[in-house]
Design an enzyme around this catalytic site. Structure first.
Site, PDB file in Angstrom:
ATOM      1  CD1 TRP A   1      -3.039  -1.172   0.458  1.00 27.35           C
ATOM      2  CD2 TRP A   1      -1.842  -2.367   1.927  1.00 27.35           C
ATOM      3  NE1 TRP A   1      -3.677  -2.376   0.674  1.00 27.35           N
ATOM      4  CE2 TRP A   1      -2.972  -3.116   1.567  1.00 27.35           C
ATOM      5  CE3 TRP A   1      -0.937  -2.914   2.838  1.00 27.35           C
ATOM      6  CZ2 TRP A   1      -3.243  -4.377   2.076  1.00 27.35           C
ATOM      7  CZ3 TRP A   1      -1.193  -4.172   3.357  1.00 27.35           C
ATOM      8  CH2 TRP A   1      -2.338  -4.885   2.972  1.00 27.35           C
TER       9      TRP A   1
ATOM     10  CG  HIS B   1      -6.374  -1.112   3.709  1.00 25.60           C
ATOM     11  ND1 HIS B   1      -5.869  -2.349   3.992  1.00 25.60           N
ATOM     12  CD2 HIS B   1      -5.898  -0.315   4.714  1.00 25.60           C
ATOM     13  CE1 HIS B   1      -5.132  -2.316   5.076  1.00 25.60           C
ATOM     14  NE2 HIS B   1      -5.141  -1.084   5.538  1.00 25.60           N
TER      15      HIS B   1
ATOM     16  NE  ARG C   1      -4.758   0.705  -2.026  1.00 29.29           N
ATOM     17  CZ  ARG C   1      -4.996  -0.580  -2.069  1.00 29.29           C
ATOM     18  NH1 ARG C   1      -4.433  -1.314  -3.004  1.00 29.29           N
ATOM     19  NH2 ARG C   1      -5.796  -1.149  -1.185  1.00 29.29           N
TER      20      ARG C   1
ATOM     21  CD  GLN D   1     -10.039  -1.247  -0.427  1.00 28.65           C
ATOM     22  OE1 GLN D   1     -10.036  -1.253   0.803  1.00 28.65           O
ATOM     23  NE2 GLN D   1      -9.059  -1.780  -1.143  1.00 28.65           N
TER      24      GLN D   1
ATOM     25  CB  VAL E   1      -6.738 -12.637   6.703  1.00 35.89           C
ATOM     26  CG1 VAL E   1      -7.801 -11.582   6.790  1.00 35.89           C
ATOM     27  CG2 VAL E   1      -5.860 -12.460   5.482  1.00 35.89           C
TER      28      VAL E   1
ATOM     29  CB  ALA F   1     -12.377  -9.336   7.175  1.00 39.26           C
TER      30      ALA F   1
HETATM   31  C1  YSA Z   1      -8.127  -8.366   2.626  1.00 40.29           C
HETATM   32  C2  YSA Z   1      -8.432  -9.224   3.663  1.00 40.29           C
HETATM   33  C3  YSA Z   1      -9.379  -8.814   4.585  1.00 40.29           C
HETATM   34  O1  YSA Z   1      -9.643  -9.642   5.629  1.00 40.29           O
HETATM   35  C4  YSA Z   1     -10.054  -7.610   4.482  1.00 40.29           C
HETATM   36  C5  YSA Z   1      -9.716  -6.756   3.431  1.00 40.29           C
HETATM   37  C6  YSA Z   1      -8.773  -7.148   2.510  1.00 40.29           C
HETATM   38  C7  YSA Z   1      -8.412  -6.234   1.419  1.00 40.29           C
HETATM   39  C8  YSA Z   1      -7.212  -5.373   1.723  1.00 40.29           C
HETATM   40  N1  YSA Z   1      -7.481  -4.376   2.750  1.00 40.29           N
HETATM   41  C9  YSA Z   1      -6.819  -4.639   0.450  1.00 40.29           C
HETATM   42  O2  YSA Z   1      -6.909  -3.448   0.338  1.00 40.29           O
HETATM   43  N2  YSA Z   1      -6.429  -5.469  -0.513  1.00 40.29           N
HETATM   44  S1  YSA Z   1      -6.091  -4.984  -2.010  1.00 40.29           S
HETATM   45  O3  YSA Z   1      -5.029  -4.026  -1.989  1.00 40.29           O
HETATM   46  O4  YSA Z   1      -5.836  -6.152  -2.814  1.00 40.29           O
HETATM   47  O5  YSA Z   1      -7.385  -4.249  -2.524  1.00 40.29           O
HETATM   48  C10 YSA Z   1      -8.654  -4.872  -2.431  1.00 40.29           C
HETATM   49  C11 YSA Z   1      -9.433  -4.666  -3.703  1.00 40.29           C
HETATM   50  O6  YSA Z   1      -9.493  -3.272  -4.007  1.00 40.29           O
HETATM   51  C12 YSA Z   1      -8.776  -5.298  -4.921  1.00 40.29           C
HETATM   52  O7  YSA Z   1      -9.164  -6.635  -5.045  1.00 40.29           O
HETATM   53  C13 YSA Z   1      -9.302  -4.448  -6.034  1.00 40.29           C
HETATM   54  O8  YSA Z   1     -10.622  -4.853  -6.381  1.00 40.29           O
HETATM   55  C14 YSA Z   1      -9.383  -3.089  -5.395  1.00 40.29           C
HETATM   56  N3  YSA Z   1      -8.200  -2.295  -5.681  1.00 40.29           N
HETATM   57  C15 YSA Z   1      -6.988  -2.371  -5.091  1.00 40.29           C
HETATM   58  N4  YSA Z   1      -6.152  -1.452  -5.581  1.00 40.29           N
HETATM   59  C16 YSA Z   1      -6.825  -0.763  -6.513  1.00 40.29           C
HETATM   60  C17 YSA Z   1      -8.143  -1.297  -6.576  1.00 40.29           C
HETATM   61  N5  YSA Z   1      -9.070  -0.802  -7.407  1.00 40.29           N
HETATM   62  C18 YSA Z   1      -8.698   0.219  -8.186  1.00 40.29           C
HETATM   63  N6  YSA Z   1      -7.488   0.794  -8.180  1.00 40.29           N
HETATM   64  C19 YSA Z   1      -6.524   0.334  -7.362  1.00 40.29           C
HETATM   65  N7  YSA Z   1      -5.327   0.921  -7.345  1.00 40.29           N
END
Ligand code: YSA
Length: 322
Positions: free
Chosen positions: A139, A161, A187, A201, A244, A286
């Site tokens: 992140w 997030h 981000r 999100q 997790v 989650a």
């Molecule tokens: C994971 C486990 C948990 O128990 C709860 C939450 C999470 C998610 C974690 N907090 C997270 O942010 N994961 S992530 O960076 O992979 O982002 C989650 C989702 O947000 C992705 O699957 C995607 O659908 C979206 N996302 C991430 N970065 C993005 C984005 N969408 C658009 N632009 C981006 N830069």
């Protein structure tokens, strides 16, 4: 009735006849002139004639005025449809976010929101991502320049997030917990067709007794089918998030490829314990979902960057949608 009160042709004629007609009041005066003494006749006669021509002018002017307003009324077609004032419409990401919220509400989830400007502690440390942990690289962070942080106080950032709300919610609520948290995240990263620097999100958190990975899978698959229909193809793959154990990502088949829609997993026992709960009794799962990604699937948008470019030609396509 005075002349000014004559509102139409009939009333005007009535007035004219009453004053200037053969038996009208002024005509009677004129007729009576001949009965006057000879020395008065010229003065009264001339005065009455002046009055007569003034009244005739006034009647003609009033008639012209009545005609003009009748013509004006004719030129307004009251049966034409009115002009519709331009109305704004909801942004496709808002439409999708609301649809997602409704779907989760129907599945029994509460909806809460949290702060966009977050403490480092909640965004990272209490999610088991201490400073220097390699997972922080997942992140890229936009930090809030602030005196408190520079002077050794708590550092603030734009949340990367919605997961910090897991910790905040657990501080206040006891199980059973079933909640979603929609919100904007930020981000410091380069954009491409599936990545934006500002994204929405929806975090989900479920804590109760005897919950297993099967509940996570069942809930998310039920959700995806409600959202996209029974034919949607999904896949779970292992993924890593420090908060997790185990962790996974859910992808859906999209335009011949897989699109990652969310990260998820079983809430780490240490997080349950830090919340003052017994991890042998309580378990939970989650997830964190990308709303723009869902909107891309929903509307067939191939490039995420369209959403925030503010090109009205793009945005107009969503007018009237729900
Ligand atoms: C994971 C486990 C948990 O128990 C709860 C939450 C999470 C998610 C974690 N907090 C997270 O942010 N994961 S992530 O960076 O992979 O982002 C989650 C989702 O947000 C992705 O699957 C995607 O659908 C979206 N996302 C991430 N970065 C993005 C984005 N969408 C658009 N632009 C981006 N830069």
């Amino acid at each position: 009735m005075s002349l000014a009160e004559a509102g139409d042709e009939t009333a005007l004629d009535e007035w004219r006849v009453a004053w200037l007609g053969r038996r009208g009041r002024l005509t009677a005066v004129l007729r009576g002139v001949r009965d006057l003494p000879a020395e008065e006749r010229p003065r009264v006669g001339a005065g009455a004639n002046r009055l007569k021509s003034a009244l005739e002018d006034a009647v003609a002017a009033h008639r012209a005025q009545l005609h003009a307003s009748a013509e004006h009324a004719k030129s307004i077609d009251v049966s034409l449809p009115g002009r519709t004032p331009p109305l704004g419409s909801l942004h496709p990401v808002t439409l999708t976010r609301r649809h997602l919220e409704r779907t989760f509400r129907d599945m029994g989830f509460d909806v809460v929101e949290g702060p966009d400007v977050e403490l480092e502690e909640y965004n990272f440390d209490r999610l088991r991502i201490p400073a220097g942990h390699p997972a922080r690289d997942m992140w890229d962070t936009i930090w809030v320049a602030d005196d408190a942080g520079d002077n050794g106080g708590p550092r603030q950032l734009l949340r990367t997030h919605t997961s910090p709300m897991q910790i905040r919610y657990l501080e206040r609520r006891q199980p059973p917990i079933r909640v979603i948290v929609p919100g904007t995240c930020y981000r410091y990263e380069a954009t491409d067709a599936t990545h934006e620097w500002m994204l929405t999100q929806i975090e989900g958190l479920v804590i109760d007794e005897n919950l297993s990975f099967a509940h996570l899978k069942g809930t998310l698959e039920a959700f995806v089918r409600r959202m996209f229909g029974a034919d949607i193809e999904t896949r779970f793959r292992c993924d890593y998030f420090p908060f997790v154990e185990p962790g996974a990502e859910l992808g859906v088949r999209w335009q011949g490829d897989w699109l990652e829609v969310l990260g998820c997993g079983m809430v780490h026992p240490e997080i349950i314990e830090d919340a003052g709960l017994d991890p042998d009794r309580y378990t939970g799962f989650a997830f964190g979902m990308g709303v723009e990604r869902v909107a891309m699937l929903r509307y067939g948008v191939r490039d995420i960057r369209h959403f925030y470019r503010n090109d009205v030609r793009f945005l107009r396509q969503f007018e009237g949608r729900r």
